[in-house]
Write a protein that holds these residues in place. Structure first.
Motif, PDB file in Angstrom:
ATOM      1  N   ILE A 246       1.022  -1.323   0.059  1.00 32.10           N
ATOM      2  CA  ILE A 246      -0.080  -0.120  -0.053  1.00 32.10           C
ATOM      3  C   ILE A 246       0.949   1.358  -0.103  1.00 32.10           C
ATOM      4  O   ILE A 246       1.816   1.512   0.675  1.00 32.10           O
ATOM      5  N   ILE A 247       0.554   2.207  -0.911  1.00 30.84           N
ATOM      6  CA  ILE A 247       1.409   3.325  -1.086  1.00 30.84           C
ATOM      7  C   ILE A 247       0.524   4.578  -0.635  1.00 30.84           C
ATOM      8  O   ILE A 247      -0.724   4.748  -1.176  1.00 30.84           O
ATOM      9  N   PHE A 248       0.876   5.519   0.264  1.00 26.32           N
ATOM     10  CA  PHE A 248      -0.116   6.654   0.366  1.00 26.32           C
ATOM     11  C   PHE A 248       0.906   7.959   1.055  1.00 26.32           C
ATOM     12  O   PHE A 248       1.985   7.573   1.411  1.00 26.32           O
ATOM     13  N   PRO A 249       0.622   9.070   0.487  1.00 29.28           N
ATOM     14  CA  PRO A 249       1.429  10.182   0.955  1.00 29.28           C
ATOM     15  C   PRO A 249       1.295  10.806   2.522  1.00 29.28           C
ATOM     16  O   PRO A 249       2.033  11.563   2.986  1.00 29.28           O
ATOM     17  N   GLU A 250       0.135  10.220   3.040  1.00 25.12           N
ATOM     18  CA  GLU A 250       0.309  10.438   4.542  1.00 25.12           C
ATOM     19  C   GLU A 250       0.996   9.856   5.340  1.00 25.12           C
ATOM     20  O   GLU A 250       1.674   8.848   4.922  1.00 25.12           O
ATOM     21  N   ASN A 251       1.007  10.194   6.716  1.00 23.30           N
ATOM     22  CA  ASN A 251       1.870   9.568   7.608  1.00 23.30           C
ATOM     23  C   ASN A 251       1.503   8.291   8.170  1.00 23.30           C
ATOM     24  O   ASN A 251       2.210   7.581   8.898  1.00 23.30           O
ATOM     25  N   HIS A 252       0.067   8.047   8.209  1.00 26.18           N
ATOM     26  CA  HIS A 252      -0.351   6.827   8.635  1.00 26.18           C
ATOM     27  C   HIS A 252      -2.059   6.539   7.766  1.00 26.18           C
ATOM     28  O   HIS A 252      -2.260   7.194   7.217  1.00 26.18           O
ATOM     29  N   PHE A 258      -8.438   7.958  11.600  1.00 29.17           N
ATOM     30  CA  PHE A 258      -7.504   7.577  12.613  1.00 29.17           C
ATOM     31  C   PHE A 258      -6.651   8.242  13.150  1.00 29.17           C
ATOM     32  O   PHE A 258      -6.050   9.145  12.430  1.00 29.17           O
ATOM     33  N   THR A 259      -6.362   8.282  14.592  1.00 25.65           N
ATOM     34  CA  THR A 259      -5.192   8.902  15.065  1.00 25.65           C
ATOM     35  C   THR A 259      -3.962   8.178  14.977  1.00 25.65           C
ATOM     36  O   THR A 259      -4.125   6.927  14.531  1.00 25.65           O
ATOM     37  N   PRO A 260      -2.861   8.849  14.974  1.00 25.87           N
ATOM     38  CA  PRO A 260      -1.341   8.029  14.482  1.00 25.87           C
ATOM     39  C   PRO A 260      -1.465   6.764  15.430  1.00 25.87           C
ATOM     40  O   PRO A 260      -1.138   5.634  14.834  1.00 25.87           O
ATOM     41  N   SER A 261      -1.911   6.849  16.793  1.00 23.27           N
ATOM     42  CA  SER A 261      -1.719   5.355  17.826  1.00 23.27           C
ATOM     43  C   SER A 261      -2.656   4.638  17.239  1.00 23.27           C
ATOM     44  O   SER A 261      -2.033   3.436  17.143  1.00 23.27           O
ATOM     45  N   LEU A 262      -3.805   4.918  16.903  1.00 23.33           N
ATOM     46  CA  LEU A 262      -4.704   4.001  16.382  1.00 23.33           C
ATOM     47  C   LEU A 262      -4.380   3.144  15.230  1.00 23.33           C
ATOM     48  O   LEU A 262      -4.285   2.073  14.914  1.00 23.33           O
ATOM     49  N   ALA A 263      -3.804   4.130  14.085  1.00 24.39           N
ATOM     50  CA  ALA A 263      -3.455   3.577  12.707  1.00 24.39           C
ATOM     51  C   ALA A 263      -2.221   2.446  12.930  1.00 24.39           C
ATOM     52  O   ALA A 263      -2.354   1.586  12.256  1.00 24.39           O
ATOM     53  N   ARG A 264      -1.297   2.951  14.027  1.00 18.13           N
ATOM     54  CA  ARG A 264      -0.093   1.921  13.917  1.00 18.13           C
ATOM     55  C   ARG A 264      -0.604   0.626  14.467  1.00 18.13           C
ATOM     56  O   ARG A 264      -0.049  -0.312  13.945  1.00 18.13           O
ATOM     57  N   ARG A 265      -1.877   0.561  15.319  1.00 21.07           N
ATOM     58  CA  ARG A 265      -2.024  -0.732  15.598  1.00 21.07           C
ATOM     59  C   ARG A 265      -2.855  -1.666  14.422  1.00 21.07           C
ATOM     60  O   ARG A 265      -2.532  -2.778  14.372  1.00 21.07           O
ATOM     61  N   TYR A 266      -3.408  -0.904  13.586  1.00 22.59           N
ATOM     62  CA  TYR A 266      -3.978  -1.611  12.297  1.00 22.59           C
ATOM     63  C   TYR A 266      -2.775  -1.820  11.302  1.00 22.59           C
ATOM     64  O   TYR A 266      -2.828  -3.092  10.836  1.00 22.59           O
ATOM     65  N   GLU A 267      -1.796  -0.847  11.068  1.00 19.43           N
ATOM     66  CA  GLU A 267      -0.842  -1.236  10.269  1.00 19.43           C
ATOM     67  C   GLU A 267       0.048  -2.305  10.775  1.00 19.43           C
ATOM     68  O   GLU A 267       0.551  -3.306   9.948  1.00 19.43           O
ATOM     69  N   GLU A 268       0.245  -2.485  11.938  1.00 20.83           N
ATOM     70  CA  GLU A 268       0.952  -3.699  12.712  1.00 20.83           C
ATOM     71  C   GLU A 268       0.134  -4.949  12.245  1.00 20.83           C
ATOM     72  O   GLU A 268       0.740  -6.006  11.970  1.00 20.83           O
ATOM     73  N   PHE A 269      -1.051  -5.013  12.458  1.00 18.28           N
ATOM     74  CA  PHE A 269      -1.939  -6.452  11.809  1.00 18.28           C
ATOM     75  C   PHE A 269      -1.745  -6.632  10.596  1.00 18.28           C
ATOM     76  O   PHE A 269      -1.575  -7.637  10.253  1.00 18.28           O
ATOM     77  N   TYR A 270      -1.705  -5.449   9.728  1.00 23.79           N
ATOM     78  CA  TYR A 270      -1.695  -5.883   8.515  1.00 23.79           C
ATOM     79  C   TYR A 270      -0.370  -6.324   8.013  1.00 23.79           C
ATOM     80  O   TYR A 270      -0.206  -7.397   7.162  1.00 23.79           O
ATOM     81  N   ASN A 273       0.090 -10.039   8.523  1.00 23.62           N
ATOM     82  CA  ASN A 273      -0.618 -10.784   7.635  1.00 23.62           C
ATOM     83  C   ASN A 273       0.199 -10.328   6.083  1.00 23.62           C
ATOM     84  O   ASN A 273      -0.496 -10.673   5.331  1.00 23.62           O
ATOM     85  N   GLY A 274       1.221  -9.988   5.877  1.00 20.62           N
ATOM     86  CA  GLY A 274       2.407  -9.804   4.730  1.00 20.62           C
ATOM     87  C   GLY A 274       2.029  -8.792   4.132  1.00 20.62           C
ATOM     88  O   GLY A 274       2.513  -8.374   3.116  1.00 20.62           O
ATOM     89  N   VAL A 275       1.332  -7.413   4.440  1.00 19.63           N
ATOM     90  CA  VAL A 275       1.156  -6.340   3.738  1.00 19.63           C
ATOM     91  C   VAL A 275       2.222  -5.260   4.043  1.00 19.63           C
ATOM     92  O   VAL A 275       2.604  -5.230   5.250  1.00 19.63           O
ATOM     93  N   LYS A 276       2.499  -5.013   2.955  1.00 17.71           N
ATOM     94  CA  LYS A 276       3.842  -3.752   3.093  1.00 17.71           C
ATOM     95  C   LYS A 276       3.239  -2.373   2.786  1.00 17.71           C
ATOM     96  O   LYS A 276       2.201  -1.997   2.117  1.00 17.71           O
TER      97      LYS A 276
END
Length: 493
Positions: A246-252, A258-270, A273-276
């Motif tokens: 996944i490519i995007f210009p934002e920081n999260h 999402f707040t940065p902290s909440l987004a980090r939780r989801y990003e870690e889960f993804y 599961n193999g998502v970069k």
């Protein structure tokens, strides 16, 4: 007094009475016999002349009400017409879709499941199954006496004559018009590869089918955009066991909510599961191979990523089409309406994603791209049109997502948000399995998001957000669990 003067006087008196009642009730009243009728819109009433045209010139038999659009809003509007006994022989729907109205969110969720993991398919998700209602198949519309025009988008409107022209050249007549055209996907420019074979956008069944065809052959998938589409398509791609970036210009991820902290939780889960993720980076162009299909995505930092398929999810634009003359909102886009979804043109209404409406609870104009609003706005509009309902729409913004729900998924993700994401935030929980984020502004709880809540917890959220209770921020911060935090907030209601 001559008979002609008597008739004229009677018509003027009828016009005065109808105008007065129409203004008070907020619904259009029709005088018979024609050639005139009244309509109320945005707080004023206008008397219009009907143009007499041979009925044989019109393609539609049902002319009293016409809905333009084939998505969620159109389906729920149709159901409301039926519930009020005003559909049979009176309602026509004209759509660019090849199918009867369906629950569009399925296209980026269960529709994209791998073929061996029970993907959703029509007729399984026609409206109104998404809200527990009846499945409105094409036969349902026939049984209810609703006239359907498929794959024939409206290309022109004549407001004075109250007619529509479709892409195939059909001329349709309407008495009252409901615009439910939704949105179109924002596209990348053709000059940077936005239309190459293997580049996908998702707004309808044909789009989703084309993507599935690519996923069946792909090994490396690149998703452009870190919002809803990016999250949901990436989750589906993991079920296909594809190399996914996944490519995007934002920081999260999901930066608008999402707040940065909440987004980090989801990003870690993804990631588990193999998502970069390639955050803070923008696409420069998409390159094709000798066969014309996409092979690489080039980024602004000069790097390049291999890709067999590219899915673009960079937002959407209101599908105003030929209806610009009805009146647009310059701040949020879309067609400007009042709290009963009346436009500035008498007898013309707009609902769903395309409508810019007064968000009463927060005292601002908004345009909401969400299935819940599509359903509720359509129902509210039609009830106001057909009955003496005069209370204005009072919508509470809500968003949700359900992903990783395919068979064999290590965990299902399901979050719900209600309210407004303004002010300071308090996060409770560790995402294993629950987490909650509370938005507090001037001591009032304005918004709340819960991941993996129980049915009872999810039912509590709209009450919390609408009530906007005064909460003790310190108590929330010290809560040891999501359950305790919700209990603290609940006690403030």
């Amino acid at each position: 007094m001559s008979s002609s003067a008597t008739v004229l006087g009677s018509r003027r008196m009828a016009s005065t009475i109808a105008n007065s009642l129409s203004f008070k009730l907020g619904v259009p009243l029709r005088l018979h016999p024609h050639p005139t009728h009244t309509s109320a819109s945005l707080g004023f009433t206008t008397f219009r002349r009907s143009y007499v045209v041979s009925s044989s010139a019109f393609a539609n038999q049902n002319r009293e009400y016409v809905i333009v659009g084939g998505g969620n809003a159109a389906g729920y509007a149709a159901r409301t017409f039926v519930e009020n006994g005003m559909a049979d022989g009176r309602l026509a729907i004209v759509s660019k879709e090849a199918y009867a109205p369906y629950e569009r969110p399925a296209l980026t969720k269960a529709y994209l499941f791998p073929l061996d993991k029970k993907p959703a398919r029509l007729p399984g998700f026609h409206t109104c199954v998404g809200s527990g209602g009846e499945r409105q198949t094409p036969d349902w519309y026939k049984e209810k006496g609703i006239e359907m025009f498929y794959e024939d988008p409206v290309t022109n409107i004549d407001i004075e004559k109250q007619t529509l022209t479709t892409d195939s050249g059909k001329l349709l007549k309407y008495g009252s018009l409901i615009i439910a055209t939704g949105c179109t996907a924002s596209r990348l420019p053709e000059k940077i590869g936005g239309n190459l074979p293997g580049v996908h956008y998702i707004r309808d069944v044909a789009d989703a089918d084309a993507l599935i065809s690519s996923l069946e052959k792909a090994q490396k998938v690149v998703i452009v955009g870190g919002g809803y589409i990016g999250m949901e398509v990436a989750a589906a791609a993991t079920g296909w066991k594809l190399d996914t970036t996944i490519i995007f210009p934002e920081n999260h991820l999901m930066s608008r909510l999402f707040t940065p902290s909440l987004a980090r939780r989801y990003e870690e889960f993804y990631k588990e599961n193999g998502v970069k993720f390639l955050k803070g980076n923008s696409l420069k162009n998409i390159e094709a191979g000798s066969n014309g299909r996409v092979t690489h995505v080039k980024l602004e930092d000069g790097s390049s990523i291999e890709a067999d398929a590219v899915i673009v999810g960079i937002g959407a634009k209101p599908a105003v089409g030929p209806f610009e003359r009805v009146g647009l909102d310059s701040s949020v886009g879309g067609i400007q309406v009042d709290g009963l979804f009346r436009t500035s043109v008498p007898g013309i209404f707009a609902v769903g994603d395309v409508a810019a409406f007064p968000l009463k609870i927060y005292n601002r104009i908004a345009r909401v791209e969400h299935v819940d609003h599509a359903r509720r706005s359509a129902q509210h509009c039609i009830k106001a049109l057909l009955t003496a309902q005069t209370h204005t729409y009072d919508y509470l913004p809500s968003f949700y997502s359900r992903v990783f729900e395919y068979e064999g998924s290590p965990r299902k993700i399901w979050w719900q948000f209600y309210g407004d994401n303004v002010g300071e935030t308090v996060e409770v929980g560790n995402f294993d399995p629950k987490i909650a984020t509370f938005w507090i502004d001037s001591g009032k709880l304005k918004g709340v998001l819960v991941e993996s809540g129980s049915p009872e917890e999810f039912q509590l959220l709209p009450n919390i957000a609408r009530s906007q209770p005064i909460v003790d921020k310190a108590k929330l911060q010290n809560a040891s669990s999501v359950e305790e935090a919700l209990a603290i907030v609940g006690s403030s209601l």
